[in-house]
Design an enzyme around this catalytic site. Structure first.
Site, short mmCIF file in Angstrom:
data_model
loop_
_atom_site.label_atom_id
_atom_site.label_comp_id
_atom_site.label_asym_id
_atom_site.label_seq_id
_atom_site.Cartn_x
_atom_site.Cartn_y
_atom_site.Cartn_z
N LYS A 1 -135.63 31.20 45.30
CA LYS A 1 -134.74 32.01 44.47
C LYS A 1 -134.69 33.44 44.99
O LYS A 1 -135.74 34.06 45.21
CB LYS A 1 -135.19 32.02 43.01
N ASP B 1 -129.70 34.13 42.25
CA ASP B 1 -129.77 34.37 40.81
C ASP B 1 -129.35 35.81 40.50
O ASP B 1 -130.19 36.68 40.29
CB ASP B 1 -131.19 34.11 40.32
N LEU B 2 -128.03 36.03 40.48
CA LEU B 2 -127.50 37.37 40.21
C LEU B 2 -126.83 37.47 38.84
O LEU B 2 -126.40 38.53 38.43
CB LEU B 2 -126.50 37.77 41.30
N LYS B 3 -126.72 36.35 38.14
CA LYS B 3 -126.22 36.32 36.76
C LYS B 3 -124.90 37.07 36.61
O LYS B 3 -124.78 38.04 35.86
CB LYS B 3 -127.28 36.87 35.80
N PHE B 4 -123.87 36.58 37.29
CA PHE B 4 -122.57 37.23 37.24
C PHE B 4 -122.02 37.29 35.82
O PHE B 4 -122.06 36.30 35.08
CB PHE B 4 -121.56 36.50 38.13
N ASP C 1 -118.55 39.27 34.58
CA ASP C 1 -117.47 40.21 34.87
C ASP C 1 -116.15 39.51 34.57
O ASP C 1 -116.13 38.39 34.06
CB ASP C 1 -117.56 40.66 36.34
N THR D 1 -113.11 38.67 39.49
CA THR D 1 -114.26 39.24 40.21
C THR D 1 -115.35 38.20 40.39
O THR D 1 -115.95 38.08 41.47
CB THR D 1 -114.79 40.47 39.44
N THR E 1 -135.29 33.82 28.94
CA THR E 1 -136.59 33.36 28.45
C THR E 1 -137.49 34.52 28.00
O THR E 1 -138.53 34.29 27.39
CB THR E 1 -137.32 32.53 29.51
N ARG F 1 -145.57 28.33 34.29
CA ARG F 1 -146.87 28.86 34.70
C ARG F 1 -147.91 27.73 34.67
O ARG F 1 -148.00 27.01 33.67
CB ARG F 1 -147.35 29.96 33.74
N GLN G 1 -142.86 36.84 30.25
CA GLN G 1 -142.19 35.69 29.63
C GLN G 1 -142.79 35.41 28.25
O GLN G 1 -144.01 35.49 28.07
CB GLN G 1 -142.35 34.45 30.51
N ARG H 1 -144.85 34.44 40.43
CA ARG H 1 -146.14 35.06 40.68
C ARG H 1 -147.30 34.09 40.90
O ARG H 1 -148.17 34.36 41.73
CB ARG H 1 -146.46 36.04 39.55
#
Length: 232
Positions: free
Chosen positions: A31, A58-61, A63, A67, A118, A180, A189, A210
């Site tokens: 990711k 994962d840029l979470k558009f 707009d 665009t 989350t 996790r 989270q 992580r």
């Protein structure tokens, strides 16, 4: 079998490439999120693809439809495999993303809708004006809306998958962050699951950051998580 995605939460292209090479064969999917993409741009996507890996951009558009459609086409040209949009962007935006991705045929990136982050719980929803709905209620409403308008799948808590899947189209992808291993730090989270819990729940992709990236031996940590997934 569910796929493991490792979150490349680093700041530079060099760090990203070094981590991918260090982890090696245990992980095929990475990711790339806002931090890394903002720092390095499309070059880091190309670098990870050149190493033979799949990319979840994962840029979470969120707009206007035109665009977002153009952004999805740019991701398709880079060869990304998964991309995210916010379901609250509306019907026209979701459909525009779907249609833009479809132009790539068999190589089309899959469009994932983000319903409720989350990191949010019920008090957070109330803070932003969503009253009278639990996170699960809001996730279900937005999940139906997104998949009904062309989204291929969802980014959602592992705990939501079991209740969502019977109510959504067959083949819907469920990408679950906040995963996790038992005993790992929770971080920021609030709704987390172990890899085994996520797989049992029906998650198609598990995103782990992580616990692998910060491990003394990232490759060993990845193998351990994959073993836990495979044992379910």
């Amino acid at each position: 079998m569910s796929e493991l995605i490792v979150a490349l939460d680093v700041q530079t292209r060099q760090e990203a490439v070094e981590k991918v090479k260090l982890i090696g064969d245990p992980v095929d999917f990475y990711k790339i999120g806002l931090e890394l993409f903002t720092a390095e741009g499309p070059d880091v996507v190309k670098a990870v693809k050149d190493l033979g890996k799949k990319v979840f951009l994962d840029l979470k558009f969120h707009d206007i439809p035109n665009t977002v459609a153009k952004a999805v086409k740019s991701g398709g040209r880079l060869g990304v495999d998964l991309m995210t949009i916010h379901a609250v962007g509306g019907k026209a935006m979701i459909r525009a993303a779907h249609e833009a991705a479809a132009e790539y045929g068999a190589a089309a990136p899959k469009i994932l809708a983000v319903t409720v982050l989350t990191s949010l719980d019920q008090s957070d929803l109330a803070d932003i004006g969503i009253l009278g709905r639990t996170p699960a209620d809001q996730v279900l409403a937005m999940a139906k809306f997104a998949t009904g308008n062309g989204a291929d799948g969802l980014v959602c808590s592992a705990f939501d998958v079991g209740s969502l899947s019977p109510q959504l189209p067959l083949g819907t992808l469920f990408v679950t962050p906040g995963v996790r291993p038992a005993g790992a730090a929770v971080g920021d989270q609030k709704r987390i699951a172990t890899p085994a819990t996520a797989v049992r729940g029906g998650a198609t992709h598990l995103v782990v950051g992580r616990p692998i990236m910060a491990a003394p031996d990232p490759a060993a940590a990845a193998r351990a998580i994959r073993a836990e997934m495979a044992a379910v």
